[in-house]
Scaffold this motif. Structure first.
Motif, mmCIF file in Angstrom:
data_model
loop_
_atom_site.group_PDB
_atom_site.id
_atom_site.type_symbol
_atom_site.label_atom_id
_atom_site.label_comp_id
_atom_site.label_asym_id
_atom_site.label_seq_id
_atom_site.Cartn_x
_atom_site.Cartn_y
_atom_site.Cartn_z
ATOM 1 N N UNK A 26 0.774 -1.240 0.000
ATOM 2 C CA UNK A 26 0.000 0.000 0.000
ATOM 3 C C UNK A 26 0.802 1.284 0.000
ATOM 4 N N UNK A 27 2.119 1.194 -0.277
ATOM 5 C CA UNK A 27 2.947 2.400 -0.261
ATOM 6 C C UNK A 27 3.004 3.045 -1.647
ATOM 7 N N UNK A 28 3.230 4.340 -1.654
ATOM 8 C CA UNK A 28 3.492 5.073 -2.906
ATOM 9 C C UNK A 28 4.984 4.976 -3.178
ATOM 10 N N UNK A 29 5.349 4.577 -4.405
ATOM 11 C CA UNK A 29 6.756 4.283 -4.708
ATOM 12 C C UNK A 29 7.146 4.938 -6.031
ATOM 13 N N UNK A 30 8.140 5.835 -5.975
ATOM 14 C CA UNK A 30 8.640 6.499 -7.182
ATOM 15 C C UNK A 30 10.088 6.095 -7.434
ATOM 16 N N UNK A 31 10.405 5.754 -8.681
ATOM 17 C CA UNK A 31 11.789 5.497 -9.065
ATOM 18 C C UNK A 31 12.313 6.750 -9.759
ATOM 19 N N UNK A 32 13.299 7.391 -9.143
ATOM 20 C CA UNK A 32 13.865 8.635 -9.659
ATOM 21 C C UNK A 32 15.207 8.345 -10.313
ATOM 22 N N UNK A 33 15.337 8.718 -11.580
ATOM 23 C CA UNK A 33 16.626 8.574 -12.253
ATOM 24 C C UNK A 33 17.621 9.516 -11.579
ATOM 25 N N UNK A 34 18.633 8.931 -10.957
ATOM 26 C CA UNK A 34 19.570 9.721 -10.140
ATOM 27 C C UNK A 34 20.175 10.878 -10.919
ATOM 28 N N UNK A 35 20.490 10.656 -12.198
ATOM 29 C CA UNK A 35 21.158 11.692 -12.981
ATOM 30 C C UNK A 35 20.220 12.843 -13.352
ATOM 31 N N UNK A 36 18.919 12.664 -13.170
ATOM 32 C CA UNK A 36 17.969 13.740 -13.455
ATOM 33 C C UNK A 36 17.603 14.542 -12.208
ATOM 34 N N UNK A 37 18.173 14.139 -11.077
ATOM 35 C CA UNK A 37 17.973 14.901 -9.842
ATOM 36 C C UNK A 37 18.989 16.044 -9.795
ATOM 37 N N UNK A 38 18.570 17.148 -9.254
ATOM 38 C CA UNK A 38 19.478 18.282 -9.083
ATOM 39 C C UNK A 38 19.407 18.769 -7.641
ATOM 40 N N UNK A 39 20.525 19.304 -7.193
ATOM 41 C CA UNK A 39 20.638 19.830 -5.835
ATOM 42 C C UNK A 39 20.596 21.349 -5.897
ATOM 43 N N UNK A 40 19.727 21.948 -5.092
ATOM 44 C CA UNK A 40 19.687 23.404 -4.963
ATOM 45 C C UNK A 40 20.173 23.746 -3.557
ATOM 46 N N UNK A 41 21.284 24.459 -3.491
ATOM 47 C CA UNK A 41 21.915 24.746 -2.206
ATOM 48 C C UNK A 41 21.654 26.192 -1.823
ATOM 49 N N UNK A 42 20.977 26.337 -0.690
ATOM 50 C CA UNK A 42 20.722 27.664 -0.127
ATOM 51 C C UNK A 42 20.709 27.523 1.390
ATOM 52 N N UNK A 43 21.059 28.572 2.091
ATOM 53 C CA UNK A 43 21.148 28.527 3.542
ATOM 54 C C UNK A 43 19.834 28.059 4.167
ATOM 55 N N UNK A 44 19.908 26.998 4.964
ATOM 56 C CA UNK A 44 18.774 26.420 5.701
ATOM 57 C C UNK A 44 17.686 25.842 4.808
ATOM 58 N N UNK A 45 17.930 25.724 3.499
ATOM 59 C CA UNK A 45 16.897 25.184 2.609
ATOM 60 C C UNK A 45 17.506 24.162 1.642
ATOM 61 N N UNK A 46 17.858 22.975 2.162
ATOM 62 C CA UNK A 46 18.410 21.947 1.267
ATOM 63 C C UNK A 46 17.310 21.358 0.387
ATOM 64 N N UNK A 47 17.374 21.578 -0.912
ATOM 65 C CA UNK A 47 16.312 21.128 -1.813
ATOM 66 C C UNK A 47 16.848 20.132 -2.846
ATOM 67 N N UNK A 48 16.011 19.166 -3.204
ATOM 68 C CA UNK A 48 16.285 18.251 -4.306
ATOM 69 C C UNK A 48 15.157 18.416 -5.320
ATOM 70 N N UNK A 49 15.533 18.558 -6.587
ATOM 71 C CA UNK A 49 14.533 18.688 -7.662
ATOM 72 C C UNK A 49 14.678 17.498 -8.613
ATOM 73 N N UNK A 50 13.534 17.075 -9.154
ATOM 74 C CA UNK A 50 13.541 15.999 -10.140
ATOM 75 C C UNK A 50 12.759 16.464 -11.364
ATOM 76 N N UNK A 51 13.456 16.521 -12.487
ATOM 77 C CA UNK A 51 12.862 17.048 -13.717
ATOM 78 C C UNK A 51 12.223 18.424 -13.490
ATOM 79 N N UNK A 52 12.909 19.223 -12.673
ATOM 80 C CA UNK A 52 12.464 20.589 -12.438
ATOM 81 C C UNK A 52 11.431 20.757 -11.345
ATOM 82 N N UNK A 53 10.959 19.664 -10.751
ATOM 83 C CA UNK A 53 9.952 19.740 -9.695
ATOM 84 C C UNK A 53 10.578 19.369 -8.351
ATOM 85 N N UNK A 54 10.202 20.056 -7.255
ATOM 86 C CA UNK A 54 10.783 19.739 -5.952
ATOM 87 C C UNK A 54 10.370 18.353 -5.461
#
Length: 301
Positions: A26-54
């Motif tokens: 019953x879990x929701x499961x997403x497979x994310x292509x690692x190379x399509x993930x991006x890291x956005x680095x900002x103070x106190x806001x560690x973000x990961x985006x996948x295909x442009x979406x957070x």
């Protein structure tokens, strides 16, 4: 739960089995292509985006990071950890396991059985390190090789020196290890989940190949391991800091010796050999342990 898997190839047996096991519960499961993930680095806001979406709302992340993108994959995983997302295996532990020299040093420090191993930078020291591991014959390994790639058996002093000099001439880092002849081209893969060996198989190399990797044409069968082998696998996983791993061992005349601790073990060979639902066991472990921010390192170190 909402679970993310970091993996480049969604169609691999292991990845599909984990997805099936999670969704069956019953879990929701997403497979994310690692190379399509991006890291956005900002103070106190560690973000990961996948295909442009957070990437938000994930309770757990399963890292299945290919060896060729280890550094990039670990950067993405660290970002998930810094957001408080629980990882099946932590970035620091995976980094240890991918560096064969570092992992050998950690295991040796804690008294685990290992083949004699030597490491040197200068090819002029080739004869010295060959003798240090009581060779020839010796096994020469790339520090970051996987699936048996970059592993050479050198049977004479001259051939061993030639291989070492060739690798070092190409500026490639290597280990030299003693050859465990009595293992007879077979090894044991013990799969550890949450500090317990849940399955084990014996792998036998293809004809005329001393390597037993299934990717190299080897075969696998169910095996009953000894209490010492079970203890060795559990201790190795603990010392490496891995919740899930495959511990590869050889049966030597002086007990089990560890060849490698694999942080992204394949499931196909061991599920087929043992008939066990390893994927289901891994998802069960995630259900019982995934808690927001419950990581040892939180991506540090």
């Amino acid at each position: 739960m909402k679970i993310a898997m970091l993996a480049r190839n969604a169609n691999l047996y292991s990845h599909q089995r984990l997805k099936e096991a999670a969704e069956a519960r019953g879990h929701h499961f997403d497979i994310l292509n690692t190379t399509r993930c991006t890291v956005h680095i900002a103070s106190h806001r560690p973000e990961v985006y996948y295909n442009g979406e957070p990437c938000v709302g994930y309770d757990a992340v399963i890292p299945r990071i290919g060896a060729s993108i280890t550094n990039y994959g670990l950067a993405i995983l660290r970002q998930f950890e810094m957001r408080g997302c629980w990882p099946l295996n932590e970035s620091v532990a995976i980094g240890r396991s991918r560096d064969k020299l570092r992992s050998m040093q950690i295991l040796a420090k804690h008294g685990l059985g290992l083949p004699l191993t030597a490491y040197a930078n200068d090819p002029k020291q080739a004869e010295e390190i060959i003798k240090a591991v009581k060779g020839p014959p010796v096994v020469i390994k790339l520090l970051e090789g996987t699936q048996g790639i970059g592993v050479v058996l050198a049977e004479t002093m001259s051939s061993a020196k030639s291989v070492i000099e060739a690798f070092r001439g190409a500026n490639v880092n290597i280990l030299v290890q003693e050859f465990i002849k009595e293992a007879g081209g077979t090894d044991i893969r013990a799969l550890v989940v949450g500090g317990k060996v849940v399955a084990a198989m014996k792998r036998t190399g293809a004809p005329d190949d001393f390597r037993s990797n299934l990717h190299r044409g080897g075969s696998a069968q169910l095996i009953k391991i000894t209490p010492e082998e079970r203890s060795t696998a559990v201790r190795a996983a603990k010392r490496m800091g891995l919740n899930v791993c495959g511990v590869d061992m050889l049966r030597s005349n002086h007990g089990p010796v560890i060849m490698e601790v694999n942080s992204s073990p394949g499931l196909e060979g061991i599920e087929n050999a043992t008939g066990k639902d390893i994927a289901g066991m891994i998802i069960d472990y995630i259900e019982k342990n995934a808690r927001d921010g419950k990581t040892k390192t939180k991506g540090k170190g």
